[in-house]
Scaffold this motif. Structure first.
Motif, PDB file in Angstrom:
ATOM      1  N   LEU A 152       0.853  -1.113   0.024  1.00  0.00           N
ATOM      2  CA  LEU A 152       0.026  -0.025  -0.127  1.00  0.00           C
ATOM      3  C   LEU A 152       0.943   1.130   0.026  1.00  0.00           C
ATOM      4  N   ALA A 153       1.918   1.142   0.741  1.00  0.00           N
ATOM      5  CA  ALA A 153       2.725   2.341   0.914  1.00  0.00           C
ATOM      6  C   ALA A 153       3.551   2.528  -0.329  1.00  0.00           C
ATOM      7  N   VAL A 154       4.072   1.694  -0.846  1.00  0.00           N
ATOM      8  CA  VAL A 154       4.779   1.794  -2.216  1.00  0.00           C
ATOM      9  C   VAL A 154       3.899   2.372  -3.165  1.00  0.00           C
ATOM     10  N   TRP A 155       2.575   1.731  -3.302  1.00  0.00           N
ATOM     11  CA  TRP A 155       1.468   2.453  -4.243  1.00  0.00           C
ATOM     12  C   TRP A 155       1.596   3.674  -4.053  1.00  0.00           C
ATOM     13  N   TRP A 156       0.953   4.121  -2.841  1.00  0.00           N
ATOM     14  CA  TRP A 156       0.807   5.538  -2.526  1.00  0.00           C
ATOM     15  C   TRP A 156       2.051   6.345  -2.996  1.00  0.00           C
ATOM     16  N   PHE A 157       3.105   6.029  -2.549  1.00  0.00           N
ATOM     17  CA  PHE A 157       4.308   6.838  -2.771  1.00  0.00           C
ATOM     18  C   PHE A 157       4.433   7.025  -4.207  1.00  0.00           C
ATOM     19  N   LEU A 158       4.562   5.875  -5.214  1.00  0.00           N
ATOM     20  CA  LEU A 158       4.760   6.122  -6.467  1.00  0.00           C
ATOM     21  C   LEU A 158       3.572   6.905  -7.277  1.00  0.00           C
ATOM     22  N   ASN A 159       2.214   6.764  -6.738  1.00  0.00           N
ATOM     23  CA  ASN A 159       1.274   7.219  -7.565  1.00  0.00           C
ATOM     24  C   ASN A 159       0.606   8.696  -6.896  1.00  0.00           C
ATOM     25  N   ARG A 160       1.046   8.766  -5.676  1.00  0.00           N
ATOM     26  CA  ARG A 160       0.289   9.963  -5.068  1.00  0.00           C
ATOM     27  C   ARG A 160       1.394  10.856  -4.194  1.00  0.00           C
ATOM     28  N   ALA A 161       2.587  10.567  -3.923  1.00  0.00           N
ATOM     29  CA  ALA A 161       3.532  11.368  -3.422  1.00  0.00           C
ATOM     30  C   ALA A 161       4.196  12.162  -4.513  1.00  0.00           C
ATOM     31  N   ARG A 162       4.953  13.329  -4.064  1.00  0.00           N
ATOM     32  CA  ARG A 162       5.574  14.201  -5.321  1.00  0.00           C
ATOM     33  C   ARG A 162       7.131  13.496  -5.361  1.00  0.00           C
ATOM     34  N   ALA A 163       7.507  12.932  -4.202  1.00  0.00           N
ATOM     35  CA  ALA A 163       8.800  12.400  -4.165  1.00  0.00           C
ATOM     36  C   ALA A 163       8.727  11.001  -5.216  1.00  0.00           C
ATOM     37  N   GLY A 164       7.396  10.572  -4.990  1.00  0.00           N
ATOM     38  CA  GLY A 164       7.459   9.136  -6.074  1.00  0.00           C
ATOM     39  C   GLY A 164       7.384   9.680  -7.356  1.00  0.00           C
ATOM     40  N   LEU A 165       6.630  10.848  -7.812  1.00  0.00           N
ATOM     41  CA  LEU A 165       6.641  11.218  -8.981  1.00  0.00           C
ATOM     42  C   LEU A 165       7.776  11.368  -9.540  1.00  0.00           C
ATOM     43  N   ILE A 166       8.932  12.092  -8.748  1.00  0.00           N
ATOM     44  CA  ILE A 166      10.097  12.467  -9.099  1.00  0.00           C
ATOM     45  C   ILE A 166      11.080  11.447  -9.360  1.00  0.00           C
ATOM     46  N   LEU A 167      10.912  10.253  -8.473  1.00  0.00           N
ATOM     47  CA  LEU A 167      11.440   9.120  -8.616  1.00  0.00           C
ATOM     48  C   LEU A 167      11.181   8.285 -10.060  1.00  0.00           C
ATOM     49  N   ARG A 168       9.786   8.337 -10.421  1.00  0.00           N
ATOM     50  CA  ARG A 168       9.438   7.976 -11.764  1.00  0.00           C
ATOM     51  C   ARG A 168      10.133   8.588 -13.006  1.00  0.00           C
ATOM     52  N   ALA A 169      10.222   9.861 -12.666  1.00  0.00           N
ATOM     53  CA  ALA A 169      10.614  10.902 -13.581  1.00  0.00           C
ATOM     54  C   ALA A 169      12.105  10.593 -13.951  1.00  0.00           C
ATOM     55  N   VAL A 170      12.915  10.334 -12.850  1.00  0.00           N
ATOM     56  CA  VAL A 170      14.203  10.048 -13.083  1.00  0.00           C
ATOM     57  C   VAL A 170      14.226   8.880 -13.762  1.00  0.00           C
ATOM     58  N   GLY A 171      13.471   7.845 -13.462  1.00  0.00           N
ATOM     59  CA  GLY A 171      13.624   6.692 -14.224  1.00  0.00           C
ATOM     60  C   GLY A 171      13.249   6.597 -15.555  1.00  0.00           C
ATOM     61  N   GLU A 172      12.294   7.494 -15.876  1.00  0.00           N
ATOM     62  CA  GLU A 172      11.663   7.533 -17.432  1.00  0.00           C
ATOM     63  C   GLU A 172      12.630   8.295 -18.482  1.00  0.00           C
TER      64      GLU A 172
END
Lengths: 307, 529
Positions: A152-172
């Motif tokens: 649940l936490a990882v899902w929330w982090f990746l899809n709702r948190a700004r830090a997760g958005l940045i992490l995905r951006a770095v990977g993209e």
């Protein structure tokens, strides 16, 4: 089949699935940041032996689990320096980390072979586990619940948190993220450390929960299954949960067949099932996608800030 | 607006930046007043990109200072630049393909508001500038023009005082360019300064009121583009006079040499474009152009024509009446069809191999550079040396690795390699992409000369100006469909633009509905107007 047996089967499945889930979620976050760490197996072994050593020495399994996370994160830090700062090849370095982890864990673990440890057993009071159904809900190791919460936490982090958005951006697109001004390497370092800590925790599950003892190569290749699960889950935490429990089922087939008195197929074949399933799943997934994948676009590519 | 008394919005004083072996910027100074649209002109490698990266904080200057609204500032990172009110739209968009428009915008902001609020603000900006864009679409489903709108919205949300645009129109249709210019003019009228980087001189004439020209990292002049001609600015850029292309009027067009009929092919998943019954013919002595926005099937067409892609291809490709569609790449080359793809490094040439080896790769059979499986090394070297000489390629010799050449020189070599095999048909994609003006005019002249000798030349390009200058006829590709060919003389730019944007003119009659258009349907770029 009696209710008792059914509950027992479901509980073994949860037990087999939990370390896959925890290590897989860690690797999922690492890969989402664009780093491919194939050293999960090695980090799990380091976690398993460290957890065992600390738990037997202090008598506190919780401390053991924490130490497991720390030690595996340390191993991950070595990996991070090599591939992120020194830009070594990620595949080769990951494989080296697994070999390193196997060797180091055998070395540290040598004096601990043959002793047992206090375990991270069920945490709820006895009256809550008196009936089979209650046991199914309350009778697990705390790590089983932690795995579910982590999903649940990882899902929330990746899809709702700004830090997760940045992490995905770095990977993209690391270059685009850098151009906008995000610290690509810092994000990847943190992701790799998190992945290491989760692999360590998953490793300690084998030595502190599943079998309260240490043996060389205790994790028996489960780290590789966790990596395969990331692909299987197409980098989504929810599917990782489903995948881990599905593999938990496959992995416990051997035990269940024995319990049910099923002997049409050799037990060795059943024991090999998870590994066959891993290969089958990966082959089917890559065939079905025909080139296009859900993989982060920068997965496995080293990042060098533009000159 | 009364801005005379105020300090310039941006002032650069003596900015220098050195990289190992090159001085990218050498004491560059200029100023941009508030509300002005200022052009930064220069050839590739003149130092424009480095300079704007310094202004946007991506890189740091070795020397010199920057003043913003009269105050000396240190811009250590893009974040600091944005805090000052500097926005930038990159040449290669810094977008994340697998994410939505809204996520991309949020990533570009330092402290984005919560999602709902952000969405409301995005819609507000879109409405007020009359731009259309769906915040929830994934970027990889958008057209290039729409992608650029994301970058612009992202910059506008920060209410910038200075907006840097790096080669913004290189991938837009004429209508999209016009819409962009309107947005920029409106921004400028509201007091935002714009630093506009481009090598498209007529656009700079239409948009900018002042310009700084860079050459070799130095400021070599300033001018008012409205009072210059495109030619005079080009000469300022290259520091010499521009050669005219020879007149093509004397060319006599012969019979159809290269005839393509009803060519269809599936696109490579997940984002490829399928070709839908592409038909055209090129006559002897003719240069035929295919215009279109990137990603509308150009790469697929090139691969099918060259023979790289033969799977599931239907239709016919004839050269002087001979059917080529079943032949391999090598077979087509032997038959007289030479081709050069868009990507020169890694597709047209192998960067790690020498020029002689690269010559061998494509000229092996036609020039007899190998026989019975044995390479004739000396012959290959001689051929490469001849190409280097005839096309004035700047290289140390046939032994130089392809990767060591600059883009323009490698392109000259690749084109020379094909042209000197004396093909009956030459198919090229983006022959002058990223090539400096001198080399570009050389390459264009070489194609004209080849056609004059009776070859049929097919040029696929996103640069409409190039096609208008070079071609006798052109057609537009959109979503894998090719329009009717048009004579370049007396062509309507507006009509070409509409075709590029996917609107088929009424003069065209019914849409070629073959009823089989499958996957590609989902990603219609939206109409440009």
């Amino acid at each position: 089949m009696s209710l008792d047996l059914l509950v027992a089967i479901l509980m073994t499945i949860a037990g087999a699935a939990t370390p896959l889930l925890i290590a897989g979620l860690g690797e999922l976050v690492v890969e989402k940041s664009g780093v491919l760490n194939l050293g999960v197996e090695g980090m799990m072994l380091i976690g398993a032996v460290t957890g065992f050593a600390v738990a037997t020495s202090t008598g506190l399994p919780v401390l053991g689990a924490l130490a497991a996370m720390g030690a595996a994160a340390l191993a991950a830090a070595i990996f991070a320096v090599l591939v992120l700062t020194l830009m070594a090849n990620q595949v080769a370095t990951g494989l080296a980390l697994t070999i390193f982890g196997t060797g180091v864990s055998a070395l540290i673990g040598a004096p601990f072979v043959g002793i047992t440890t206090p375990t991270l057993g069920p945490i709820f009071p006895d009256f809550l586990t008196s009936s089979p159904l209650l046991r199914l809900v309350f009778g697990h190791s705390p790590l089983v619940y932690l795995g579910l919460l982590l999903t649940l936490a990882v899902w929330w982090f990746l899809n709702r948190a700004r830090a997760g958005l940045i992490l995905r951006a770095v990977g993209e697109s690391d270059s685009a993220a850098h151009a906008i001004g995000y610290p690509v390497l810092k994000v990847r370092y943190l992701a790799v450390l998190f992945g290491g800590a989760m692999a360590g925790l998953a490793g300690s599950y084998y030595s502190l929960v599943l079998t309260p003892m240490w043996a060389e190569r205790l994790t028996a290749g489960r780290g590789w299954i966790a990596i395969a699960l990331v692909v299987f889950a197409s980098w989504r935490p929810g599917r990782m949960l489903a995948g881990a429990y599905l593999f938990g089922l496959v992995m416990t087939m051997e035990l269940q067949a024995k319990a049910a008195g099923f002997n049409m197929v050799a037990p060795e074949v059943l024991a090999a099932l998870p590994y066959i399933a891993t290969i089958a799943v990966l082959a089917i997934i890559s065939a079905a996608r025909r080139g296009g994948t859900a993989a982060p676009a920068c997965l496995g590519k080293p990042f060098r800030a533009a000159a | 607006m009364a801005v005379e008394a105020r300090a310039p919005r941006l002032e650069l004083k003596g900015i220098s930046k050195r990289f190992p072996g090159v001085v990218a910027n050498d004491h560059v100074s200029f100023a941009v007043p508030a509300g002005a649209i200022h052009a930064l002109l220069g050839e590739n490698g003149a130092g424009k990109s480095t300079l704007v990266k310094i202004i946007y904080g991506v890189q740091q200057a070795d020397e010199g200072e920057i003043a913003f609204d009269g105050e000396r500032v240190h811009i250590g990172s893009p974040r600091e630049a944005r805090a000052l009110g500097i926005g930038m739209v990159f040449q290669h968009f810094s977008l994340f393909e697998a994410m939505t428009v809204l996520e991309n915008i949020a990533l570009g902001m330092d402290e984005p508001p919560p999602r709902r609020e952000l969405e409301a603000r995005v819609r507000e900006v879109l409405d007020s500038y009359g731009l259309s864009l769906d915040p929830h679409r994934h970027v990889h489903t958008l057209s290039v023009g729409e992608r650029q709108r994301i970058e612009i919205v992202r910059a506008l949300l920060q209410q910038p005082k200075l907006l840097i645009m790096d080669e913004p129109t290189s991938v837009l249709t004429p209508q999209e360019v016009e819409q962009l210019f309107e947005t920029l003019r409106r921004l400028a009228s509201e007091g935002c300064s714009i630093l506009y980087i481009s090598h498209k001189l007529h656009e700079i004439k239409a948009l900018c009121e002042s310009a700084t020209v860079l050459r070799g990292g130095k400021v070599v002049g300033t001018c008012d583009p409205r009072e210059e001609s495109a030619r005079s600015m080009a000469e300022l850029m290259i520091g010499g006079s521009l050669k005219d292309l020879s007149d093509k009027a004397g060319c006599v067009h012969g019979e159809d040499r290269f005839v393509v009929a009803a060519l269809s092919a599936p696109g490579e998943p997940p984002f490829g474009t399928s070709l839908k019954k592409v038909s055209f013919s090129v006559r002897s002595g003719e240069i035929f152009g295919i215009a279109g926005v990137a990603g509308n099937g150009q790469n697929e067409l090139l691969a099918v024509l060259s023979g790289e892609e033969r799977k599931n291809v239907s239709g016919s490709i004839r050269l002087d009446g001979t059917e080529l569609a079943r032949l391999s790449v090598g077979g087509r080359r032997r038959a007289g069809l030479a081709s050069s793809p868009e990507e020169r490094n890694g597709h047209a040439a192998v960067p790690g191999m020498s020029l002689a080896d690269n010559a061998l790769l494509s000229a092996r059979s036609r020039m007899g550079l190998a026989s019975g499986g044995v390479i004739k090394a000396k012959k290959a070297r001689d051929f490469a040396a001849k190409v280097i000489d005839a096309f004035s390629v700047k290289a140390t010799g046939p032994g130089a690795s392809a990767g060591s050449l600059s883009g323009g020189n490698l392109q000259k070599f690749v084109m020379g390699r094909e042209i000197m095999q004396n093909p009956a048909v030459l198919v090229v994609s983006q022959p002058t992409w990223g090539v400096d003006a001198g080399a570009a005019s050389f390459i264009r002249q070489a194609m004209i000369d080849l056609a004059a000798e009776g070859a049929a030349v097919l040029v696929v390009s996103q640069d409409l100006d190039e096609l208008l200058e070079l071609c006798d006829r052109l057609a537009v590709i959109n979503e894998g469909r090719l329009s009717e060919p048009m004579d370049v003389k007396g062509i309507s730019i507006e009509r070409v633009g509409l075709l590029m944007g996917g609107i088929h003119g009424s003069g065209r009659g019914a849409e070629p509905e073959d009823g089989t258009a499958p996957a590609g349907r989902a990603r219609h770029p939206e109409p440009a107007l």
